[in-house]
Structures are given as C-alpha cells and as structure tokens.
Design a protein around this motif. Structure first.
Motif, PDB file in Angstrom:
ATOM      1  N   LEU A  27       0.831  -1.204   0.000  1.00  0.00           N
ATOM      2  CA  LEU A  27       0.000   0.000   0.000  1.00  0.00           C
ATOM      3  C   LEU A  27       0.869   1.259   0.000  1.00  0.00           C
ATOM      4  O   LEU A  27       0.584   2.225  -0.717  1.00  0.00           O
ATOM      5  CB  LEU A  27      -0.934  -0.023   1.207  1.00  0.00           C
ATOM      6  N   MET A  30       2.220   1.847  -3.429  1.00  0.00           N
ATOM      7  CA  MET A  30       1.183   2.378  -4.325  1.00  0.00           C
ATOM      8  C   MET A  30       0.937   3.861  -4.081  1.00  0.00           C
ATOM      9  O   MET A  30       0.699   4.629  -5.016  1.00  0.00           O
ATOM     10  CB  MET A  30      -0.118   1.578  -4.176  1.00  0.00           C
ATOM     11  N   MET A  31       0.980   4.275  -2.821  1.00  0.00           N
ATOM     12  CA  MET A  31       0.759   5.691  -2.507  1.00  0.00           C
ATOM     13  C   MET A  31       1.938   6.555  -2.938  1.00  0.00           C
ATOM     14  O   MET A  31       1.755   7.689  -3.341  1.00  0.00           O
ATOM     15  CB  MET A  31       0.497   5.866  -1.010  1.00  0.00           C
ATOM     16  N   PRO A  34       1.937   6.114  -8.178  1.00  0.00           N
ATOM     17  CA  PRO A  34       0.762   5.468  -8.779  1.00  0.00           C
ATOM     18  C   PRO A  34       1.090   4.475  -9.892  1.00  0.00           C
ATOM     19  O   PRO A  34       0.297   3.596 -10.188  1.00  0.00           O
ATOM     20  CB  PRO A  34      -0.045   6.640  -9.327  1.00  0.00           C
ATOM     21  N   ARG A  35       2.280   4.558 -10.482  1.00  0.00           N
ATOM     22  CA  ARG A  35       2.657   3.579 -11.504  1.00  0.00           C
ATOM     23  C   ARG A  35       2.837   2.185 -10.922  1.00  0.00           C
ATOM     24  O   ARG A  35       2.850   1.196 -11.646  1.00  0.00           O
ATOM     25  CB  ARG A  35       3.949   4.020 -12.208  1.00  0.00           C
ATOM     26  N   ASN A  36       2.947   2.096  -9.607  1.00  0.00           N
ATOM     27  CA  ASN A  36       3.094   0.804  -8.929  1.00  0.00           C
ATOM     28  C   ASN A  36       1.760   0.121  -8.653  1.00  0.00           C
ATOM     29  O   ASN A  36       1.745  -1.032  -8.210  1.00  0.00           O
ATOM     30  CB  ASN A  36       3.825   0.978  -7.587  1.00  0.00           C
ATOM     31  N   ILE A  37       0.671   0.808  -8.867  1.00  0.00           N
ATOM     32  CA  ILE A  37      -0.637   0.284  -8.448  1.00  0.00           C
ATOM     33  C   ILE A  37      -0.960  -1.056  -9.088  1.00  0.00           C
ATOM     34  O   ILE A  37      -1.358  -2.003  -8.407  1.00  0.00           O
ATOM     35  CB  ILE A  37      -1.754   1.319  -8.697  1.00  0.00           C
ATOM     36  N   THR A  38      -0.778  -1.178 -10.389  1.00  0.00           N
ATOM     37  CA  THR A  38      -1.151  -2.419 -11.071  1.00  0.00           C
ATOM     38  C   THR A  38      -0.350  -3.605 -10.555  1.00  0.00           C
ATOM     39  O   THR A  38      -0.917  -4.638 -10.182  1.00  0.00           O
ATOM     40  CB  THR A  38      -0.969  -2.279 -12.599  1.00  0.00           C
ATOM     41  N   CYS A  40       1.416  -3.897  -7.791  1.00  0.00           N
ATOM     42  CA  CYS A  40       1.167  -4.135  -6.363  1.00  0.00           C
ATOM     43  C   CYS A  40      -0.199  -4.772  -6.126  1.00  0.00           C
ATOM     44  O   CYS A  40      -0.348  -5.615  -5.240  1.00  0.00           O
ATOM     45  CB  CYS A  40       1.295  -2.838  -5.567  1.00  0.00           C
ATOM     46  N   ALA A  41      -1.197  -4.368  -6.911  1.00  0.00           N
ATOM     47  CA  ALA A  41      -2.527  -4.963  -6.773  1.00  0.00           C
ATOM     48  C   ALA A  41      -2.470  -6.455  -7.096  1.00  0.00           C
ATOM     49  O   ALA A  41      -3.074  -7.278  -6.395  1.00  0.00           O
ATOM     50  CB  ALA A  41      -3.527  -4.262  -7.674  1.00  0.00           C
TER      51      ALA A  41
END
Length: 85
Positions: A27, A30-31, A34-38, A40-41
């Motif tokens: 988390l 990701m914060m 934002p390029r890490n969101i995919t 990391c999800a």
C-alpha cells in the motif's frame, strides 16, 4: 498426526501477520508512486490467496485434531490479519 496438526494451527497467526505486513508495505508503494498500483494490486491478490490457503490448512488441522481427540482444540485461534480493521 495431531501434534503436527496443532503446529499448523498455531502458525496461522504467523501467516496472518506476514500478510498484514506485506499489505501495508505494498500500500505504501502504491501511494508513493501510482505507476506501482497495477503490479502491487496483483501481488496483493496473490498474497491474499496464500493467506487463504493458510486458513484452509488450519481448518484441516482443526479437523485432524478433532478426529484424533473427539473435540476441537482448546482456545480461540489467534488472528493477526489486521487489513480489514
């Protein structure tokens, strides 16, 4: 093997704690970007599935203990998954 079953039963809390730690770490990534969101999800979904496998193994251990002793293990199973709180 009721003794091995109880070892599995007691270690469920370790798996929960590891999942919670990884959840918080991902988390944070990701914060921060934002390029890490995919990615990391995807990792979060995999980690949750591994945590659920641990829960299923713990249920099997409880049933094994019950088959040997005719009663459920004493006490409540400790939970350390803090992600829903």
């Amino acid at each position: 093997d009721d003794k091995l079953a109880m070892q599995v039963w007691h270690r469920d809390a370790e798996v929960d704690a590891q999942y919670t730690g990884l959840f918080r770490e991902l988390l944070t990534y990701m914060m921060e970007d934002p390029r890490n969101i995919t990615s990391c999800a995807h990792l979060l979904f995999m980690a949750k599935n591994i945590e659920r496998i641990g829960d299923h193994a713990t249920n099997i251990a409880e049933n094994t203990y019950f088959l040997v002793h005719g009663e459920m293990p004493a006490g409540l199973r400790e939970k350390r998954d803090q992600t829903s709180q």
